[in-house]
Structures are given as C-alpha cells and as structure tokens.
Design a protein around this motif. Structure first.
Motif: not given
Length: 80
Positions: A20, A25, A30-31, A36
C-alpha cells in the motif's frame, strides 16, 4: 522511457514493506481496480507497475535500508 523500472528494481524498492505504501492513489488504475478496498498482492502490484509505471508512487528515495515514496519534506530531510 526513462520511467521504466525493471521487476528487479521494483522488488528492491518495495522490499518487505506493505505494498500500500507504494501505490500511487492518484492513478486511474488505482481507482479502476478498487485498490483502496482490495490492495493487490505484491506480485500483482509489481506486474501492474511494470505495465503502468505511474502506479508506483514517486519520487522514490532509497538510502541504505531506508526507503521513502511520495514527497514528504521532513522525512526526506531526515533521510538525506
């Protein structure tokens, strides 16, 4: 391009730290992959970073055993 990092480099950069800490991010990837909630395994993350170097949080500073990603001035000063 100059942003190309080899798998060996990535493994050295990441070391045994939690993956992480090394994920950027701000990347669409990443999205898209919902990292997350579901962080990738180290091997998976390395594969993705080889495909999309932007996933690796930059800049990366390495000094001996200490590694630092992203830019945090106080940490960088302590490191250098």
């Amino acid at each position: 391009g100059k942003n190309h990092v080899s798998e060996k480099d990535l493994r050295e950069i990441i070391g045994d730290g939690p993956i992480e800490n090394f994920l950027n991010t701000r990347t669409p990837l990443y999205r898209e992959k919902n990292m997350k909630q579901k962080p990738p395994s180290k091997d998976e993350a390395i594969k993705l970073m080889l495909k999309d170097a932007n996933l690796l949080k930059r800049p990366v500073f390495i000094k001996g055993r200490k590694k630092l990603t992203g830019f945090n001035e106080t940490q960088v000063k302590e490191l250098l």
